[in-house]
Design an enzyme around this catalytic site. Structure first.
Site, PDB file in Angstrom:
ATOM      1  CB  CYS A   3     -36.717  56.467  -2.097  1.00 38.00           C
ATOM      2  SG  CYS A   3     -36.858  57.193  -3.744  1.00 38.00           S
ATOM      3  CB  CYS A   6     -38.638  59.682  -1.077  1.00 32.87           C
ATOM      4  SG  CYS A   6     -39.895  58.771  -2.001  1.00 32.87           S
ATOM      5  CG  ASP A  29     -28.799  64.432 -13.415  1.00 29.84           C
ATOM      6  OD1 ASP A  29     -29.619  63.527 -13.630  1.00 29.84           O
ATOM      7  OD2 ASP A  29     -27.622  64.214 -13.022  1.00 29.84           O
ATOM      8  CG  HIS A  45     -41.467  55.843  -4.132  1.00 26.94           C
ATOM      9  ND1 HIS A  45     -40.106  56.012  -4.097  1.00 26.94           N
ATOM     10  CD2 HIS A  45     -41.671  54.679  -4.791  1.00 26.94           C
ATOM     11  CE1 HIS A  45     -39.517  54.984  -4.688  1.00 26.94           C
ATOM     12  NE2 HIS A  45     -40.458  54.156  -5.113  1.00 26.94           N
ATOM     13  CG  ASN A  86     -32.529  55.978 -18.540  1.00 30.84           C
ATOM     14  OD1 ASN A  86     -32.582  55.890 -19.761  1.00 30.84           O
ATOM     15  ND2 ASN A  86     -31.700  56.810 -17.921  1.00 30.84           N
ATOM     16  CB  THR A  94     -28.758  54.674 -11.229  1.00 32.96           C
ATOM     17  OG1 THR A  94     -29.108  56.040 -11.437  1.00 32.96           O
ATOM     18  CG2 THR A  94     -27.823  54.212 -12.333  1.00 32.96           C
ATOM     19  CG  HIS A  97     -38.974  58.513  -6.788  1.00 34.57           C
ATOM     20  ND1 HIS A  97     -39.317  58.873  -5.499  1.00 34.57           N
ATOM     21  CD2 HIS A  97     -39.738  59.304  -7.592  1.00 34.57           C
ATOM     22  CE1 HIS A  97     -40.235  59.826  -5.525  1.00 34.57           C
ATOM     23  NE2 HIS A  97     -40.503  60.114  -6.802  1.00 34.57           N
ATOM     24  CG  HIS A  99     -35.835  59.501 -12.672  1.00 31.39           C
ATOM     25  ND1 HIS A  99     -35.782  58.295 -11.990  1.00 31.39           N
ATOM     26  CD2 HIS A  99     -34.754  59.514 -13.486  1.00 31.39           C
ATOM     27  CE1 HIS A  99     -34.713  57.623 -12.368  1.00 31.39           C
ATOM     28  NE2 HIS A  99     -34.068  58.329 -13.292  1.00 31.39           N
TER      29      HIS A  99
END
Ligand code: AMP
Ligand code: ZN
Length: 113
Positions: A3, A6, A29, A45, A86, A94, A97, A99
């Site tokens: 991930c 992670c 980002d 996670h 999202n 996309t 995990h 967010h």
């Protein structure tokens, strides 16, 4: 687990940190959609998406929302901000995990979708 987020929490993949405590991590980002674009994630996670949030794992989600005003202030977002999560393919998620995107630093578009 393979991930990306992670690996960011563990430091295996570098990130530009804005805030961290024992439960959550916030970082810039890599492909900003606004002058300020920060991602806020649980360190553990606990969920791939919003669909996996439960009464048992939601403490870190509550912590994220408690800390958003502080993180926004650290980023200088005095004029306000937008928080987006999202979930799933229709929302173009996309990274699986969970967010939250914190966006600001300009007058944001009134169009959300
Ligand atoms: P989402 O489309 O909601 O799953 O958002 C995933 C976000 O992760 C996107 O806005 C990407 O630009 C961002 N992202 C992908 N890789 C990295 C990275 N290595 N560091 C920071 N942000 C990233
Ligand atoms: Zn993860």
């Amino acid at each position: 687990m393979d991930c990306l987020f992670c690996k960011i929490v563990s430091g295996e993949i570098p990130s530009n940190k804005v805030y961290e405590d024992e439960m959550i991590y916030a970082f810039h980002d890599i492909n900003p959609m606004a002058p300020v674009h920060i991602l806020i994630i649980p360190k553990e996670h606990i969920a791939s998406s919003m669909n996996d949030v439960t009464g048992e794992n939601s403490a870190c989600i509550a912590r994220i929302f408690e800390k958003i005003p502080h993180i926004a202030a650290l980023a200088g977002l005095a004029g306000g901000y937008r928080v987006i999560c999202n979930c799933g393919p229709d929302a173009d998620q996309t990274v699986l995990h969970i967010h939250f995107h914190l966006l600001g630093g300009k007058k944001l578009s009134a169009t959300l979708g």
